[in-house]
Design a protein around this motif. Structure first.
Motif, short mmCIF file in Angstrom:
data_model
loop_
_atom_site.label_atom_id
_atom_site.label_comp_id
_atom_site.label_asym_id
_atom_site.label_seq_id
_atom_site.Cartn_x
_atom_site.Cartn_y
_atom_site.Cartn_z
N ARG A 64 0.84 -1.21 0.00
CA ARG A 64 0.00 0.00 0.00
C ARG A 64 0.87 1.26 0.00
O ARG A 64 0.57 2.24 -0.68
N GLU A 65 1.95 1.24 0.76
CA GLU A 65 2.87 2.37 0.80
C GLU A 65 3.47 2.65 -0.58
O GLU A 65 3.60 3.80 -1.00
N GLU A 66 3.84 1.58 -1.29
CA GLU A 66 4.41 1.76 -2.63
C GLU A 66 3.38 2.38 -3.58
O GLU A 66 3.71 3.25 -4.39
N PHE A 67 2.14 1.93 -3.48
CA PHE A 67 1.08 2.53 -4.30
C PHE A 67 0.90 4.00 -3.92
O PHE A 67 0.70 4.85 -4.79
N ARG A 68 0.95 4.30 -2.62
CA ARG A 68 0.81 5.68 -2.15
C ARG A 68 1.94 6.55 -2.69
O ARG A 68 1.71 7.69 -3.11
N ASN A 69 3.14 6.01 -2.70
CA ASN A 69 4.31 6.77 -3.15
C ASN A 69 4.21 7.22 -4.60
O ASN A 69 4.86 8.20 -4.98
N VAL A 70 3.44 6.51 -5.40
CA VAL A 70 3.29 6.90 -6.81
C VAL A 70 1.89 7.44 -7.11
O VAL A 70 1.47 7.50 -8.26
N GLY A 71 1.16 7.81 -6.05
CA GLY A 71 -0.15 8.43 -6.23
C GLY A 71 -1.25 7.48 -6.67
O GLY A 71 -2.25 7.93 -7.25
N LEU A 72 -1.09 6.20 -6.41
CA LEU A 72 -2.08 5.22 -6.86
C LEU A 72 -2.72 4.44 -5.71
O LEU A 72 -3.30 3.37 -5.91
N GLU A 73 -2.66 4.98 -4.51
CA GLU A 73 -3.18 4.25 -3.34
C GLU A 73 -4.67 3.94 -3.48
O GLU A 73 -5.15 2.92 -2.99
N TYR A 74 -5.40 4.80 -4.18
CA TYR A 74 -6.84 4.57 -4.35
C TYR A 74 -7.13 3.22 -4.99
O TYR A 74 -8.18 2.63 -4.78
N LEU A 75 -6.18 2.70 -5.76
CA LEU A 75 -6.38 1.40 -6.41
C LEU A 75 -6.53 0.28 -5.37
O LEU A 75 -7.21 -0.72 -5.64
N MET A 76 -5.93 0.45 -4.21
CA MET A 76 -6.00 -0.57 -3.17
C MET A 76 -7.40 -0.69 -2.58
O MET A 76 -7.73 -1.70 -1.97
N ASP A 77 -8.21 0.33 -2.77
CA ASP A 77 -9.56 0.35 -2.19
C ASP A 77 -10.66 0.14 -3.22
O ASP A 77 -11.84 0.18 -2.87
N SER A 78 -10.29 -0.04 -4.47
CA SER A 78 -11.29 -0.16 -5.52
C SER A 78 -10.92 -1.28 -6.49
O SER A 78 -10.15 -1.06 -7.44
N PRO A 79 -11.45 -2.47 -6.27
CA PRO A 79 -11.13 -3.57 -7.19
C PRO A 79 -11.43 -3.24 -8.66
O PRO A 79 -10.62 -3.58 -9.53
N PRO A 80 -12.54 -2.57 -8.98
CA PRO A 80 -12.76 -2.24 -10.39
C PRO A 80 -11.68 -1.31 -10.95
O PRO A 80 -11.21 -1.50 -12.08
N SER A 81 -11.26 -0.33 -10.16
CA SER A 81 -10.19 0.58 -10.61
C SER A 81 -8.88 -0.18 -10.78
O SER A 81 -8.14 0.05 -11.74
N MET A 82 -8.60 -1.09 -9.85
CA MET A 82 -7.38 -1.89 -9.93
C MET A 82 -7.43 -2.76 -11.19
O MET A 82 -6.44 -2.84 -11.93
N ARG A 83 -8.56 -3.40 -11.44
CA ARG A 83 -8.70 -4.25 -12.63
C ARG A 83 -8.47 -3.43 -13.90
O ARG A 83 -7.70 -3.83 -14.78
N ASP A 84 -9.11 -2.27 -13.99
CA ASP A 84 -8.96 -1.42 -15.18
C ASP A 84 -7.51 -0.97 -15.35
O ASP A 84 -6.97 -1.00 -16.46
N PHE A 85 -6.88 -0.59 -14.26
CA PHE A 85 -5.49 -0.16 -14.31
C PHE A 85 -4.59 -1.29 -14.80
O PHE A 85 -3.73 -1.09 -15.66
N LEU A 86 -4.79 -2.48 -14.25
CA LEU A 86 -3.94 -3.61 -14.65
C LEU A 86 -4.17 -4.01 -16.10
O LEU A 86 -3.24 -4.38 -16.80
N GLN A 87 -5.42 -3.92 -16.56
CA GLN A 87 -5.70 -4.25 -17.96
C GLN A 87 -5.01 -3.26 -18.89
O GLN A 87 -4.50 -3.64 -19.95
N LYS A 88 -4.96 -2.00 -18.51
CA LYS A 88 -4.32 -0.99 -19.34
C LYS A 88 -2.80 -1.08 -19.30
O LYS A 88 -2.13 -0.62 -20.21
N ASN A 89 -2.25 -1.65 -18.24
CA ASN A 89 -0.81 -1.65 -18.03
C ASN A 89 -0.22 -3.05 -17.98
O ASN A 89 0.70 -3.32 -17.21
N LYS A 90 -0.70 -3.94 -18.82
CA LYS A 90 -0.17 -5.31 -18.86
C LYS A 90 1.25 -5.32 -19.38
O LYS A 90 1.62 -4.65 -20.25
#
Length: 90
Positions: A64-90
């Protein structure tokens, strides 16, 4: 049996529960709720083994800290956002 229960409660810092049945009921209620939550989400092994839970929480905190460090901590709280992010960044 009562003295043994009293000693156990006191040893774990819960001596007040000996004098207040509602406090003991609250402790047992929280225990049951936590156990049910762990089981419901597939983590019953972590409930039974606090060392495994501690290790998992340590890893989760670091991730979570690593996600926070790059401004992406919100992804840890939103499975749909995490899924979309991972699909875009395979």
């Amino acid at each position: 049996a009562f003295l043994a229960l009293k000693k156990v409660l006191e040893d774990y810092g819960l001596g007040a529960a000996v004098k207040d049945a509602s406090l003991l009921a609250e402790i047992l209620s929280r225990y049951n709720a936590m156990k049910a939550a762990f089981e419901e989400h597939g983590f019953s092994d972590m409930f039974e083994d606090p060392y495994t839970l501690k290790g998992w929480l340590k890893s989760y905190t670091r991730i979570r800290e690593e996600f926070r460090n790059v401004g992406l901590e919100y992804l840890m709280d939103s499975p749909p956002s995490m899924r979309d992010f991972l699909q875009k960044n395979k």
